[in-house]
Design an enzyme around this catalytic site. Structure first.
Site, PDB file in Angstrom:
ATOM      1  CE  LYS A 106      18.423 -28.375 -32.098  1.00  0.00           C
ATOM      2  NZ  LYS A 106      17.475 -29.347 -31.519  1.00  0.00           N
TER       3      LYS A 106
HETATM    4  P1  NAD Z   1      12.966 -34.215 -40.291  1.00  0.00           P
HETATM    5  O1  NAD Z   1      13.980 -33.512 -41.103  1.00  0.00           O
HETATM    6  O2  NAD Z   1      13.021 -35.689 -40.156  1.00  0.00           O
HETATM    7  O3  NAD Z   1      11.497 -33.855 -40.831  1.00  0.00           O
HETATM    8  C1  NAD Z   1      11.025 -32.552 -40.979  1.00  0.00           C
HETATM    9  C2  NAD Z   1       9.677 -32.619 -41.688  1.00  0.00           C
HETATM   10  O4  NAD Z   1       9.108 -31.312 -41.763  1.00  0.00           O
HETATM   11  C3  NAD Z   1       9.753 -33.128 -43.126  1.00  0.00           C
HETATM   12  O5  NAD Z   1       8.620 -33.921 -43.395  1.00  0.00           O
HETATM   13  C4  NAD Z   1       9.721 -31.850 -43.948  1.00  0.00           C
HETATM   14  O6  NAD Z   1       9.234 -32.052 -45.259  1.00  0.00           O
HETATM   15  C5  NAD Z   1       8.773 -31.026 -43.113  1.00  0.00           C
HETATM   16  N1  NAD Z   1       8.904 -29.585 -43.300  1.00  0.00           N
HETATM   17  C6  NAD Z   1      10.038 -28.844 -43.305  1.00  0.00           C
HETATM   18  N2  NAD Z   1       9.741 -27.551 -43.491  1.00  0.00           N
HETATM   19  C7  NAD Z   1       8.388 -27.488 -43.583  1.00  0.00           C
HETATM   20  C8  NAD Z   1       7.464 -26.439 -43.780  1.00  0.00           C
HETATM   21  N3  NAD Z   1       7.870 -25.189 -43.924  1.00  0.00           N
HETATM   22  N4  NAD Z   1       6.150 -26.755 -43.785  1.00  0.00           N
HETATM   23  C9  NAD Z   1       5.726 -28.018 -43.644  1.00  0.00           C
HETATM   24  N5  NAD Z   1       6.544 -29.055 -43.456  1.00  0.00           N
HETATM   25  C10 NAD Z   1       7.856 -28.786 -43.446  1.00  0.00           C
HETATM   26  O7  NAD Z   1      12.988 -33.480 -38.877  1.00  0.00           O
HETATM   27  P2  NAD Z   1      12.496 -34.045 -37.484  1.00  0.00           P
HETATM   28  O8  NAD Z   1      13.654 -34.668 -36.796  1.00  0.00           O
HETATM   29  O9  NAD Z   1      11.229 -34.807 -37.671  1.00  0.00           O
HETATM   30  O10 NAD Z   1      12.214 -32.676 -36.711  1.00  0.00           O
HETATM   31  C11 NAD Z   1      10.970 -31.992 -36.840  1.00  0.00           C
HETATM   32  C12 NAD Z   1      10.835 -31.018 -35.683  1.00  0.00           C
HETATM   33  O11 NAD Z   1      10.906 -31.746 -34.448  1.00  0.00           O
HETATM   34  C13 NAD Z   1      11.934 -29.954 -35.602  1.00  0.00           C
HETATM   35  O12 NAD Z   1      11.375 -28.774 -35.076  1.00  0.00           O
HETATM   36  C14 NAD Z   1      12.905 -30.548 -34.586  1.00  0.00           C
HETATM   37  O13 NAD Z   1      13.687 -29.569 -33.951  1.00  0.00           O
HETATM   38  C15 NAD Z   1      11.924 -31.191 -33.634  1.00  0.00           C
HETATM   39  N6  NAD Z   1      12.506 -32.247 -32.784  1.00  0.00           N
HETATM   40  C16 NAD Z   1      13.111 -33.332 -33.339  1.00  0.00           C
HETATM   41  C17 NAD Z   1      13.622 -34.326 -32.515  1.00  0.00           C
HETATM   42  C18 NAD Z   1      14.232 -35.589 -33.062  1.00  0.00           C
HETATM   43  O14 NAD Z   1      14.518 -36.499 -32.261  1.00  0.00           O
HETATM   44  N7  NAD Z   1      14.429 -35.730 -34.352  1.00  0.00           N
HETATM   45  C19 NAD Z   1      13.542 -34.184 -31.123  1.00  0.00           C
HETATM   46  C20 NAD Z   1      12.911 -33.069 -30.593  1.00  0.00           C
HETATM   47  C21 NAD Z   1      12.381 -32.115 -31.443  1.00  0.00           C
END
Ligand code: NAD
Length: 418
Positions: A106
């Site tokens: 990561k």
């Molecule tokens: P992103 O940046 O595209 O979106 C994050 C979202 O969460 C946004 O809508 C933001 O406004 C919201 N957010 C942030 N802080 C917040 C809070 N305190 N309360 C409420 N909403 C909040 O990120 P993503 O890629 O969608 O990732 C989201 C989660 O999924 C993370 O935990 C990430 O590690 C996990 N994840 C992502 C992927 C991927 O392929 N992108 C894969 C596995 C896991």
């Protein structure tokens, strides 16, 4: 007082409990508790207005017994080396569980991505890539998008690497989640959210819940949350609450997710969506619903939140959204938790398809990608479910047992000598 547990603490506690169940020796456990490498970089990019800034960045490679480290780049002003260490450990279990030949890694960049223009973001991403170059490679560590980064950023990483070598392309896959035009794979952007929705469907079948009658709440409307919400909406579910960092909205009659996506893209922040009632982010987690999808950030399901959760299913789209104390409360309440290392593994599975496609100069179609994604998510869901039923464990305990056991076997098979 509420127990606040960070990602690393949660990851270590989950591993220690798994080690007791699997009777893992102390010497192997000690190896798995610590990462193989922790790298801290200081970046000094010059932004487009000529301003010099200093940025901390981190790369952690937890284990590579099953293959090169794999895991996204998180861009957030509050991300810490500890968080990245915890997330890289989670990646080791996720890649092992979903059955792709990768280990866990990561990266983190301490920048607020919502507060910089795209030119400055590109400058920072290129600065990170130059600093991280020695640690990235198809046989070393292969990054991808995570919170705060996206496919455009992955395109800049690939270009920065190839350009530095005076080449048009990289020799093999150095980064996944790239734009399709640059060798990215169709369906990667949607893969995590889509995989979340597939596991929700599988859980509904086990629990006898009709998805068309189900009320769903989603925290986070980014890459994962917006796609998971759209897929579940297409399956006929009623999305009753959604939130992002700007706040939440709620409507018991259902929110039209397609319209909401258009609104957030063109009109304004999610919390100002006029066709639903405003609510807080916390309200979304504890609202009256059947399925809760935390898809934003870590440690949001605390013991207090867990005791007030009404959902029957929690699908962990986010990484590490539930702290261990809360997990115990959810188990007592018989809430069916689809753990993050299973629920959101669709992204890394399709990243693996991108990795093989690029190495072999192959081109997969969206149908092929989605078919493979759905088959793999369903197969692993069934495996974890059967194990949990046979051993009378929660889905998280079952997933951890299966994942950790494979890494232990690989670690032992590699032998003790360097
Ligand atoms: P992103 O940046 O595209 O979106 C994050 C979202 O969460 C946004 O809508 C933001 O406004 C919201 N957010 C942030 N802080 C917040 C809070 N305190 N309360 C409420 N909403 C909040 O990120 P993503 O890629 O969608 O990732 C989201 C989660 O999924 C993370 O935990 C990430 O590690 C996990 N994840 C992502 C992927 C991927 O392929 N992108 C894969 C596995 C896991």
């Amino acid at each position: 007082m509420e127990n606040v547990c960070g990602i690393l603490q949660t990851a270590k506690l989950n591993l220690e409990q798994t080690a007791v169940r699997l009777k893992i020796s102390d010497s192997i456990l000690n190896r798995l508790l610590e990462p193989k490498e922790k790298i801290e970089l200081t970046l000094n990019p010059t932004l487009s207005d000529g301003k010099h800034i200093q940025v901390k960045a981190f790369i952690v490679k937890h284990r590579d017994s099953l293959g090169p480290a794999k895991g996204g780049i998180r861009m957030s002003p509050t991300v810490t080396l500890e968080d990245i260490q915890g997330l890289s450990m989670e990646m080791t279990w996720k890649t092992s569980l979903i059955g792709v030949p990768f280990g866990g890694g990561k990266s983190g960049i301490q920048v607020d991505s919502s507060n910089i223009n795209i030119n400055d973001k590109e400058i920072i991403i290129r600065s990170f890539t130059r600093g991280a170059m020695r640690h990235i490679g198809p046989e070393i560590y292969v990054p991808a998008p995570d919170m705060g980064t996206n496919e455009a950023d992955m395109g800049h990483i690939r270009d920065c690497l190839a350009y530095s070598w005076g080449q048009s392309i990289t020799n093999g896959c150095y980064v996944t989640g790239k734009p399709i035009i640059l060798g990215g794979i169709v369906g990667r952007k949607e893969a995590t959210g889509r995989g979340v929705a597939y596991t929700v469907l599988a859980a509904c079948k086990k629990l006898g819940i009709d998805i068309k009658q189900a009320r769903v709440a989603v925290q986070g409307f980014g890459n994962v949350g917006s796609v998971a919400a759209a897929e579940l909406f297409d399956f006929g579910a009623n999305i009753v609450a959604v939130s992002d960092v700007t706040g939440g909205i709620m409507d018991n009659d259902g929110i039209d997710i397609k319209q909401l996506a258009v609104f957030t893209k063109n009109c304004g922040p999610l919390a100002s969506y006029p066709a639903a009632k405003q609510c807080s982010n916390a309200d979304v987690l504890t609202c009256d619903c059947d399925i809760l999808v935390p898809a934003a950030t870590q440690s949001v399901i605390t013991s207090d939140v867990a005791s007030r959760i009404k959902a029957k299913i929690i699908a962990e789209g986010a990484n590490s959204p539930t702290i261990p104390d809360a997990d115990e409360i959810l188990a007592q309440k018989n809430v069916f938790v689809i753990p993050d290392i299973l629920c959101n593994a669709g992204g890394v599975f399709v990243s693996y398809l991108e990795y093989t496609q690029e190495t072999q100069r192959e081109q997969m179609t969206l149908d092929q990608v989605n078919k493979r994604l759905s088959e793999r998510m369903n197969a692993r869901f069934e495996q974890v479910y059967d194990y949990s039923q046979n051993k009378k464990l929660t889905m998280r305990q079952a997933a951890m047992d299966i994942a950790v056991q494979r890494v232990v076997e690989a670690t032992q098979a590699l032998g003790v000598l360097p």
